[in-house]
Design a protein around this motif. Structure first.
Motif, PDB file in Angstrom:
ATOM      1  N   LEU A 153       2.715  27.191   7.203  1.00 39.07           N
ATOM      2  CA  LEU A 153       3.108  28.616   7.370  1.00 39.07           C
ATOM      3  C   LEU A 153       2.761  29.442   8.164  1.00 39.07           C
ATOM      4  O   LEU A 153       2.812  30.354   8.520  1.00 39.07           O
ATOM      5  CB  LEU A 153       3.186  28.792   5.413  1.00 39.07           C
ATOM      6  CG  LEU A 153       4.213  28.348   4.603  1.00 39.07           C
ATOM      7  CD1 LEU A 153       3.088  28.787   3.524  1.00 39.07           C
ATOM      8  CD2 LEU A 153       5.742  29.019   4.716  1.00 39.07           C
ATOM      9  N   CYS A 154       0.868  28.528   8.132  1.00 42.24           N
ATOM     10  CA  CYS A 154       0.109  29.200   9.489  1.00 42.24           C
ATOM     11  C   CYS A 154       0.415  29.201  10.682  1.00 42.24           C
ATOM     12  O   CYS A 154       0.392  30.762  11.444  1.00 42.24           O
ATOM     13  CB  CYS A 154      -1.177  28.932   8.863  1.00 42.24           C
ATOM     14  SG  CYS A 154      -1.800  28.839   7.772  1.00 42.24           S
ATOM     15  N   ALA A 171       0.543  22.145  10.943  1.00 40.71           N
ATOM     16  CA  ALA A 171       1.419  22.370  12.257  1.00 40.71           C
ATOM     17  C   ALA A 171       1.543  22.166  13.515  1.00 40.71           C
ATOM     18  O   ALA A 171       2.538  22.426  14.084  1.00 40.71           O
ATOM     19  CB  ALA A 171      -0.394  23.858  12.119  1.00 40.71           C
ATOM     20  N   SER A 172       0.341  21.251  13.575  1.00 41.73           N
ATOM     21  CA  SER A 172       0.593  20.322  14.281  1.00 41.73           C
ATOM     22  C   SER A 172       2.090  19.685  14.633  1.00 41.73           C
ATOM     23  O   SER A 172       2.907  19.765  15.847  1.00 41.73           O
ATOM     24  CB  SER A 172       0.146  19.427  15.175  1.00 41.73           C
ATOM     25  OG  SER A 172      -2.016  20.115  15.029  1.00 41.73           O
ATOM     26  N   ASP A 173       2.383  19.472  13.465  1.00 38.30           N
ATOM     27  CA  ASP A 173       4.062  18.472  14.014  1.00 38.30           C
ATOM     28  C   ASP A 173       4.959  19.899  13.803  1.00 38.30           C
ATOM     29  O   ASP A 173       5.953  19.681  14.753  1.00 38.30           O
ATOM     30  CB  ASP A 173       3.908  17.882  12.176  1.00 38.30           C
ATOM     31  CG  ASP A 173       2.841  16.964  12.260  1.00 38.30           C
ATOM     32  OD1 ASP A 173       2.809  16.645  13.030  1.00 38.30           O
ATOM     33  OD2 ASP A 173       3.556  16.186  11.355  1.00 38.30           O
ATOM     34  N   PHE A 174       5.062  20.976  13.491  1.00 44.19           N
ATOM     35  CA  PHE A 174       5.594  22.230  13.779  1.00 44.19           C
ATOM     36  C   PHE A 174       5.389  22.814  14.731  1.00 44.19           C
ATOM     37  O   PHE A 174       6.756  22.587  15.406  1.00 44.19           O
ATOM     38  CB  PHE A 174       5.086  23.691  12.504  1.00 44.19           C
ATOM     39  CG  PHE A 174       5.980  25.007  12.909  1.00 44.19           C
ATOM     40  CD1 PHE A 174       7.143  24.528  12.951  1.00 44.19           C
ATOM     41  CD2 PHE A 174       5.203  25.165  13.885  1.00 44.19           C
ATOM     42  CE1 PHE A 174       8.197  26.005  13.255  1.00 44.19           C
ATOM     43  CE2 PHE A 174       6.451  26.397  14.091  1.00 44.19           C
ATOM     44  CZ  PHE A 174       8.134  26.686  13.653  1.00 44.19           C
ATOM     45  N   SER A 196      -2.091  31.258   4.749  1.00 43.33           N
ATOM     46  CA  SER A 196      -1.342  30.585   4.604  1.00 43.33           C
ATOM     47  C   SER A 196      -0.680  30.994   3.626  1.00 43.33           C
ATOM     48  O   SER A 196      -0.645  32.048   2.073  1.00 43.33           O
ATOM     49  CB  SER A 196      -1.053  29.319   3.894  1.00 43.33           C
ATOM     50  OG  SER A 196      -2.133  29.448   2.526  1.00 43.33           O
ATOM     51  N   GLN A 197       0.671  31.619   3.989  1.00 39.63           N
ATOM     52  CA  GLN A 197       1.747  32.869   3.242  1.00 39.63           C
ATOM     53  C   GLN A 197       2.926  32.502   3.594  1.00 39.63           C
ATOM     54  O   GLN A 197       3.336  32.216   4.613  1.00 39.63           O
ATOM     55  CB  GLN A 197       1.132  33.872   2.781  1.00 39.63           C
ATOM     56  CG  GLN A 197       1.335  34.908   4.755  1.00 39.63           C
ATOM     57  CD  GLN A 197       0.750  36.284   4.322  1.00 39.63           C
ATOM     58  OE1 GLN A 197      -0.304  36.548   3.585  1.00 39.63           O
ATOM     59  NE2 GLN A 197       0.732  37.012   6.168  1.00 39.63           N
ATOM     60  N   ASP A 198       3.994  33.127   2.631  1.00 39.12           N
ATOM     61  CA  ASP A 198       5.397  33.207   2.520  1.00 39.12           C
ATOM     62  C   ASP A 198       5.616  34.124   2.781  1.00 39.12           C
ATOM     63  O   ASP A 198       4.997  35.070   1.773  1.00 39.12           O
ATOM     64  CB  ASP A 198       6.095  31.698   2.481  1.00 39.12           C
ATOM     65  CG  ASP A 198       5.658  31.878   0.989  1.00 39.12           C
ATOM     66  OD1 ASP A 198       5.460  32.375   0.634  1.00 39.12           O
ATOM     67  OD2 ASP A 198       6.570  30.685   0.738  1.00 39.12           O
ATOM     68  N   ALA A 199       6.665  34.050   2.296  1.00 38.24           N
ATOM     69  CA  ALA A 199       7.765  35.376   1.693  1.00 38.24           C
ATOM     70  C   ALA A 199       7.596  35.961  -0.174  1.00 38.24           C
ATOM     71  O   ALA A 199       7.439  36.530  -0.504  1.00 38.24           O
ATOM     72  CB  ALA A 199       9.295  35.359   1.877  1.00 38.24           C
ATOM     73  N   PRO A 254     -10.531  32.997   2.691  1.00 34.70           N
ATOM     74  CA  PRO A 254     -10.264  34.367   2.126  1.00 34.70           C
ATOM     75  C   PRO A 254      -9.263  34.611   1.115  1.00 34.70           C
ATOM     76  O   PRO A 254      -8.026  33.770   1.165  1.00 34.70           O
ATOM     77  CB  PRO A 254      -9.678  35.709   3.587  1.00 34.70           C
ATOM     78  CG  PRO A 254     -10.967  34.339   4.186  1.00 34.70           C
ATOM     79  CD  PRO A 254     -10.397  33.106   4.184  1.00 34.70           C
ATOM     80  N   PHE A 255      -9.299  35.484  -0.189  1.00 35.80           N
ATOM     81  CA  PHE A 255      -8.142  35.233  -1.099  1.00 35.80           C
ATOM     82  C   PHE A 255      -7.572  33.687  -1.515  1.00 35.80           C
ATOM     83  O   PHE A 255      -7.043  33.599  -2.282  1.00 35.80           O
ATOM     84  CB  PHE A 255      -6.734  35.950  -0.619  1.00 35.80           C
ATOM     85  CG  PHE A 255      -7.035  37.417  -0.434  1.00 35.80           C
ATOM     86  CD1 PHE A 255      -7.644  38.244  -0.208  1.00 35.80           C
ATOM     87  CD2 PHE A 255      -7.006  36.984   1.592  1.00 35.80           C
ATOM     88  CE1 PHE A 255      -7.686  39.723   0.315  1.00 35.80           C
ATOM     89  CE2 PHE A 255      -7.223  38.540   2.840  1.00 35.80           C
ATOM     90  CZ  PHE A 255      -6.953  39.669   1.723  1.00 35.80           C
ATOM     91  N   ASN A 256      -9.169  32.602  -1.154  1.00 38.38           N
ATOM     92  CA  ASN A 256      -8.411  32.074  -2.100  1.00 38.38           C
ATOM     93  C   ASN A 256      -7.161  30.837  -0.984  1.00 38.38           C
ATOM     94  O   ASN A 256      -6.540  29.822  -2.085  1.00 38.38           O
ATOM     95  CB  ASN A 256      -8.292  31.789  -3.898  1.00 38.38           C
ATOM     96  CG  ASN A 256      -8.995  30.432  -4.487  1.00 38.38           C
ATOM     97  OD1 ASN A 256      -9.478  29.820  -3.842  1.00 38.38           O
ATOM     98  ND2 ASN A 256      -8.404  29.868  -4.593  1.00 38.38           N
ATOM     99  N   VAL A 257      -7.157  31.213   0.001  1.00 38.79           N
ATOM    100  CA  VAL A 257      -6.066  30.372   0.609  1.00 38.79           C
ATOM    101  C   VAL A 257      -6.359  29.558   1.104  1.00 38.79           C
ATOM    102  O   VAL A 257      -7.046  28.862   0.855  1.00 38.79           O
ATOM    103  CB  VAL A 257      -5.666  31.257   1.757  1.00 38.79           C
ATOM    104  CG1 VAL A 257      -4.784  32.927   1.786  1.00 38.79           C
ATOM    105  CG2 VAL A 257      -6.672  31.547   2.958  1.00 38.79           C
ATOM    106  N   ALA A 258      -5.209  27.943   0.696  1.00 40.35           N
ATOM    107  CA  ALA A 258      -5.365  26.871   1.208  1.00 40.35           C
ATOM    108  C   ALA A 258      -5.374  26.776   2.846  1.00 40.35           C
ATOM    109  O   ALA A 258      -6.419  25.766   3.048  1.00 40.35           O
ATOM    110  CB  ALA A 258      -3.838  26.249   0.719  1.00 40.35           C
ATOM    111  N   VAL A 259      -5.273  27.821   3.893  1.00 47.66           N
ATOM    112  CA  VAL A 259      -5.472  27.633   4.668  1.00 47.66           C
ATOM    113  C   VAL A 259      -5.730  27.710   5.661  1.00 47.66           C
ATOM    114  O   VAL A 259      -4.465  29.507   5.562  1.00 47.66           O
ATOM    115  CB  VAL A 259      -4.636  26.224   5.449  1.00 47.66           C
ATOM    116  CG1 VAL A 259      -4.587  25.974   6.756  1.00 47.66           C
ATOM    117  CG2 VAL A 259      -3.730  24.920   4.390  1.00 47.66           C
ATOM    118  N   GLU A 260      -5.977  28.471   6.876  1.00 46.71           N
ATOM    119  CA  GLU A 260      -6.499  29.426   7.874  1.00 46.71           C
ATOM    120  C   GLU A 260      -6.346  28.767   8.562  1.00 46.71           C
ATOM    121  O   GLU A 260      -7.239  27.497   9.430  1.00 46.71           O
ATOM    122  CB  GLU A 260      -7.794  30.379   7.778  1.00 46.71           C
ATOM    123  CG  GLU A 260      -7.268  31.853   8.917  1.00 46.71           C
ATOM    124  CD  GLU A 260      -8.338  32.507   8.196  1.00 46.71           C
ATOM    125  OE1 GLU A 260      -9.201  33.139   9.345  1.00 46.71           O
ATOM    126  OE2 GLU A 260      -9.635  32.521   7.513  1.00 46.71           O
TER     127      GLU A 260
END
Length: 154
Positions: free
Chosen positions: A69-70, A115-118, A43-46, A140-146
Motif C-alpha cells: 500500500l505504501c 513494496a519491492s515486489d510490487f 500504510s493506508q487504503d480506501a 505516526p498514527f500507529n501505522v504498520a509501515v512507512e
C-alpha cells in the motif's frame, strides 16, 4: 494519456489513489533535476489506516501487504510530481522502509518486500532498487509501515 506503467497497473487491478496531501509542515515530494524524493508514505487504503505492530498484532504477511500500500502511494506521488504522466518515470532508485515492530521482530526485510515486489511487478527492471528496511519502535498514527522513496524521472 495511458502509459505502459498504467497498462501494467490496470492488468494488476491497481488504481492509483489521488496523491495524499502532507499531514504537517512538509511537502509530499521534492524534484531536483531528474530525481524525485518522495516523503514517507504510510500504510493506508480506501478503508483507512493499516495499523498495528509487527511481531505483536500483525504477522509478516500483513506487514508486506501494508508495505505494498505504501508503494502504491509512492507511485501516486511520483505521478503527481510528473504532472500526471507516469511515462516520465525511468526507475525506482532507493526505498527506505520503516516497520512498526517489537524489539525481537527481525523480518523487516520480508515486510518491505511487499513494496519491492510490487515495484518489480509493476515496472519490471525499472522497479529494481537499492533499499533499507529498519525497525521503528512506533510510527505516526500507529501505522504498520512507512516508506520513503527516491525515483529517477525524465
Amino acid at each position: 494519456m495511458s502509459t505502459d506503467i498504467e497498462t501494467r497497473l490496470a492488468a494488476l487491478g491497481i488504481t492509483l489513489p489521488v496523491a495524499a496531501a502532507p499531514a504537517a509542515n512538509y511537502v509530499p515530494f521534492v524534484r531536483s533535476g531528474n530525481l524525485v524524493h518522495v516523503s514517507g508514505q504510510i500504510s493506508q487504503d480506501a478503508n483507512g489506516l493499516v495499523t498495528g505492530k509487527l511481531g505483536d498484532t500483525l504477522d509478516t504477511e500483513a506487514g508486506a501487504a501494508a508495505a505494498k500500500l505504501c508503494a502504491i502511494s509512492l507511485l501516486a506521488q511520483v505521478k503527481a510530481a510528473c504532472d500526471g504522466d507516469l511515462g516520465k518515470l525511468k526507475r525506482v532508485v532507493k526505498l527506505t522502509g520503516f516497520v512498526n515492530s517489537t524489539g525481537d521482530f527481525a523480518d523487516q526485510p520480508k515486510v518491505i518486500n511487499g513494496a519491492s515486489d510490487f515495484f518489480v511487478e509493476a515496472l519490471g527492471d525499472a522497479g529494481r532498487h537499492a533499499r533499507s528496511a529498519v525497525s521503528a519502535a512506533s510510527l505516526p498514527f500507529n501505522v504498520a509501515v512507512e516508506i520513503e522513496g527516491l525515483f529517477e524521472v525524465e
